[in-house]
Design a protein around this motif. Structure first.
Motif, PDB file in Angstrom:
ATOM      1  N   ASP A  73      -0.462   8.798   6.517  1.00 47.00           N
ATOM      2  CA  ASP A  73      -0.368  10.200   6.101  1.00 47.00           C
ATOM      3  C   ASP A  73      -1.144  11.127   7.038  1.00 47.00           C
ATOM      4  O   ASP A  73      -0.690  12.230   7.358  1.00 47.00           O
ATOM      5  N   ALA A  74      -2.324  10.676   7.477  1.00 46.13           N
ATOM      6  CA  ALA A  74      -3.148  11.529   8.328  1.00 46.13           C
ATOM      7  C   ALA A  74      -2.466  11.816   9.655  1.00 46.13           C
ATOM      8  O   ALA A  74      -2.488  12.953  10.153  1.00 46.13           O
ATOM      9  N   VAL A  75      -1.846  10.802  10.253  1.00 49.19           N
ATOM     10  CA  VAL A  75      -1.187  11.006  11.546  1.00 49.19           C
ATOM     11  C   VAL A  75       0.018  11.929  11.398  1.00 49.19           C
ATOM     12  O   VAL A  75       0.252  12.816  12.232  1.00 49.19           O
ATOM     13  N   ILE A  76       0.781  11.757  10.320  1.00 50.25           N
ATOM     14  CA  ILE A  76       1.946  12.618  10.107  1.00 50.25           C
ATOM     15  C   ILE A  76       1.508  14.062   9.884  1.00 50.25           C
ATOM     16  O   ILE A  76       2.063  15.003  10.482  1.00 50.25           O
ATOM     17  N   GLU A  77       0.509  14.255   9.042  1.00 48.28           N
ATOM     18  CA  GLU A  77       0.139  15.613   8.629  1.00 48.28           C
ATOM     19  C   GLU A  77      -0.648  16.368   9.697  1.00 48.28           C
ATOM     20  O   GLU A  77      -0.624  17.600   9.720  1.00 48.28           O
ATOM     21  N   SER A  78      -1.335  15.638  10.575  1.00 47.48           N
ATOM     22  CA  SER A  78      -2.131  16.326  11.596  1.00 47.48           C
ATOM     23  C   SER A  78      -1.472  16.306  12.969  1.00 47.48           C
ATOM     24  O   SER A  78      -2.061  16.758  13.955  1.00 47.48           O
ATOM     25  N   HIS A  79      -0.238  15.808  13.039  1.00 49.10           N
ATOM     26  CA  HIS A  79       0.402  15.580  14.330  1.00 49.10           C
ATOM     27  C   HIS A  79       0.702  16.883  15.074  1.00 49.10           C
ATOM     28  O   HIS A  79       1.236  17.834  14.503  1.00 49.10           O
ATOM     29  N   GLU A 136       0.792  -1.226   0.000  1.00 47.06           N
ATOM     30  CA  GLU A 136       0.000   0.000   0.000  1.00 47.06           C
ATOM     31  C   GLU A 136       0.829   1.283   0.000  1.00 47.06           C
ATOM     32  O   GLU A 136       0.311   2.347  -0.349  1.00 47.06           O
ATOM     33  N   LEU A 137       2.097   1.209   0.391  1.00 41.64           N
ATOM     34  CA  LEU A 137       2.945   2.400   0.420  1.00 41.64           C
ATOM     35  C   LEU A 137       3.898   2.359  -0.775  1.00 41.64           C
ATOM     36  O   LEU A 137       4.720   1.444  -0.881  1.00 41.64           O
ATOM     37  N   PRO A 138       3.828   3.323  -1.685  1.00 38.71           N
ATOM     38  CA  PRO A 138       4.727   3.319  -2.841  1.00 38.71           C
ATOM     39  C   PRO A 138       6.193   3.303  -2.400  1.00 38.71           C
ATOM     40  O   PRO A 138       6.608   4.027  -1.500  1.00 38.71           O
ATOM     41  N   ALA A 139       6.983   2.479  -3.085  1.00 39.09           N
ATOM     42  CA  ALA A 139       8.358   2.233  -2.668  1.00 39.09           C
ATOM     43  C   ALA A 139       9.226   3.478  -2.718  1.00 39.09           C
ATOM     44  O   ALA A 139      10.176   3.614  -1.933  1.00 39.09           O
ATOM     45  N   ASP A 140       8.955   4.399  -3.627  1.00 40.55           N
ATOM     46  CA  ASP A 140       9.801   5.584  -3.768  1.00 40.55           C
ATOM     47  C   ASP A 140       9.340   6.737  -2.898  1.00 40.55           C
ATOM     48  O   ASP A 140      10.037   7.747  -2.803  1.00 40.55           O
ATOM     49  N   GLU A 141       8.198   6.614  -2.273  1.00 39.66           N
ATOM     50  CA  GLU A 141       7.686   7.676  -1.420  1.00 39.66           C
ATOM     51  C   GLU A 141       7.846   7.360   0.062  1.00 39.66           C
ATOM     52  O   GLU A 141       7.762   8.265   0.902  1.00 39.66           O
ATOM     53  N   TYR A 142       8.096   6.088   0.374  1.00 39.51           N
ATOM     54  CA  TYR A 142       8.219   5.669   1.770  1.00 39.51           C
ATOM     55  C   TYR A 142       9.409   4.727   1.908  1.00 39.51           C
ATOM     56  O   TYR A 142       9.664   3.893   1.043  1.00 39.51           O
TER      57      TYR A 142
END
Length: 405
Positions: A232-238, A121-127
């Motif tokens: 993404d939600a946890v990172i962006e709203s942390h 589910e997580l693209p290899a080049d983005e994560y």
């Protein structure tokens, strides 16, 4: 029926601190005054040995935070990538255990079931995905068994972090920690790093301890829902909570001074006159992200010459997304049958490696060996590769000085 006695508080109960009714240690180091109250309640006999000396481990991490980008580069994290760090303590209820019933079903092992989903589910080049496991896990199961359990994930790019030397650096580098009730997860929260709890048992924790409050309130990973949106939600709203940092040490930066003073008082020796200093965290050796698992690749053409490429390492199912799809397979794949299905076959190495010959010749041999392959690519360095197409074109591709690919 009589009520059962409360579980002993790990680390503060008499069975850990007393021998024959007397304290085992001459000095018991505490990091925060609130621990004095809990020690007085759990084991008052040990209270006279308590010393408030902070946390040297945390102090080393605080001192190393200015070098975060260096640590990220050492772990193979490129600009724009997010490092997701999984952490498990040693317990049947940990992230590597069944999570105390927090998984997809009774007795499920949370971490092993999470890893293939993360690569799906997580693209290899983005994560970038990494894991740090408690030393007792390595000791109890053995390195061979751990590597066997995580072999598929490692071939998909998982970095296994040294649990003794490099876990602090990984915490500093991380964008998100998926963890449990262990101290490494709490350190992550103390550093202000976003945390998702994949396992969250309260058994064995003092209900009045700050970590118990953290476990009760921290966001939980829902293993039945898509993972990327949660990450993404946890990172962006942390928004960092002050509690973990405040309770990890009430005297940040002072552990070396306080500990040395306590040591020399115990020895009844004069303390040296020079400053008391902690060893700085070393920069880890480079940790590349080799992927020998098949890559499912989605390609979209935008206006002009721009092409968007999204890669998924060994996905359990075909990833959702628009674009033309193709299969890229490393020549050293564990499953040679995948090479016959590959649209792209690639490998990496020195262009002077005599075992493979010149990259152009290697590419021609690959295309002759795999007639359904459209393109062969020999990656000769971080920013260069040699490519041969099915129609015979031989191309040398290089990235610009500011590229990060």
């Amino acid at each position: 029926m009589p009520r059962s006695a409360p579980a002993p508080v790990f680390g503060l109960a008499p069975e850990w601190l007393l021998s024959g009714g007397a304290p085992l240690a001459d000095a018991l180091v505490l990091s925060h005054p609130e621990q004095f109250d809990r020690l007085a309640a759990a084991c008052p006999e040990a209270l006279p040995t308590a010393v408030l000396a902070g946390d040297p481990c945390f102090d080393r991490m605080l001192a190393a935070r200015p070098y975060r980008e260096r640590f990220r580069r050492a772990f193979g994290v490129r600009r724009g990538q997010r490092l997701v760090l999984l952490n498990s303590t040693w317990s049947p209820q940990s992230l590597l255990g069944d999570g105390g019933g927090e998984g997809d079903g009774p007795g499920d092992d949370v971490l092993p079931s999470l890893l293939p989903r993360l690569t799906s589910e997580l693209p290899a080049d983005e994560y970038r995905i990494a894991a740090v496991l408690h030393p007792n896990i390595w000791h109890g199961h053995g390195p061979g068994q751990i590597r066997a359990w995580l072999d598929r994930a490692r071939r998909s790019g998982l970095a296994l972090i040294d649990p003794l030397e490099n876990w602090r650096q990984a915490l500093i580098a991380a964008d998100l920690v998926i963890g449990d009730h262990g101290s490494v997860t709490y350190y992550a929260a103390a550093l202000g790093t976003p945390v998702l709890l994949g396992a969250a048992p309260l058994d064995g924790l003092d209900p009045d301890a700050p970590i118990a409050d953290f476990i009760r309130t921290a966001p939980r990973l829902n293993t039945r829902s898509p993972l990327r949106g949660q990450v993404d939600a946890v990172i962006e709203s942390h928004v960092p909570q002050p509690g973990p940092m405040r309770f990890t040490s009430s005297v940040p930066g002072e552990a070396a001074v306080r500990l040395r003073r306590a040591f020399y008082e115990l020895m009844a020796a004069p303390e040296p006159s020079g400053p008391a200093l902690l060893e700085p965290l070393p920069l880890p050796a480079p940790e590349p992200a080799p992927r020998t698992a098949p890559l499912w690749v989605l390609t979209r053409f935008l206006a002009g010459p721009e092409v968007v490429v999204t890669r998924y390492a060994d996905p359990a199912r075909e990833p959702a997304g628009s674009g033309d799809a193709h299969l890229a397979v490393h020549e050293d794949t564990r499953d040679p049958g995948q090479l016959g299905l590959a649209d792209v076959v690639f490998r990496d190495g020195s262009p002077d490696d005599q075992r493979f010959g010149p990259p152009g010749r290697w590419a021609a041999e690959v295309l002759a060996r795999h007639p359904h392959c459209a393109l062969a690519a020999y990656v000769t360095g971080p920013s260069s590769c040699v490519v041969r197409t099915r129609d015979g074109a031989l191309l040398r591709l290089t990235a610009g000085a500011e590229a990060d690919c």
